[in-house]
Design a protein around this motif. Structure first.
Motif: not given
Length: 153
Positions: A3-5, A9-10, A88-89, A94-96
């Motif tokens: 996903p683009a998000i 994030l990375v 989802y993982p 990316g959020m982590v």
């Protein structure tokens, strides 16, 4: 394709971690981290420009599908089939990574490295770098698991 998000994030996390040593030795304006996140996120998304480019779309798509796209926050690696199957993982990873990058930058910019013992600074830097690298290297580990699975089957 991740996903683009995740790409955003990375890219933002990598640029924040890279900017941390500069923030430790210089006083930076409070707006700088916001710009770092924006620039880093756009850097991570750059290979996807073929989706909106009015010209050279085919050439840009070829670049997107080449390992050279890894120069933009591991874009090619994040678009590999193993990561693609884990929607989802990859977002959570990316959020982590982003939260670890923000924490590293925040701690690095607020703590004066001369006022605390070097061992504490070194330990914190190693732990933060290890956390970010472990999150960022997870697609590589996943790719290796995929290669091994192909050879076993």
């Amino acid at each position: 394709m991740a996903p683009a998000i995740t790409h955003f994030l990375v890219g933002a996390a990598i640029l924040l971690v890279v900017a941390t040593p500069f923030a430790m030795v210089r006083r930076v304006h409070p707006v700088v981290p916001i710009w770092l996140v924006l620039i880093g996120g756009l850097w991570g998304l750059f290979p996807d420009i073929h989706h909106i480019a009015p010209v050279y779309a085919d050439e840009l798509r070829q670049f997107h599908n080449s390992p050279w796209a890894d120069l933009f926050a591991f874009h090619y690696t994040l678009d590999r089939p193993y990561v693609r199957r884990q929607f989802y993982p990859s977002i959570i990873g990316g959020m982590v990574a982003f939260l670890a990058g923000v924490a590293t930058y925040t701690l690095g910019s607020t703590v004066n490295p001369l006022s605390i013992p070097r061992i504490v600074t070194a330990t914190a830097g190693i732990l933060a770098a290890g956390l970010v690298l472990s999150v960022l290297s997870s697609p590589f580990v996943g790719g290796m698991v995929e290669v091994i699975a192909v050879f076993i089957n």
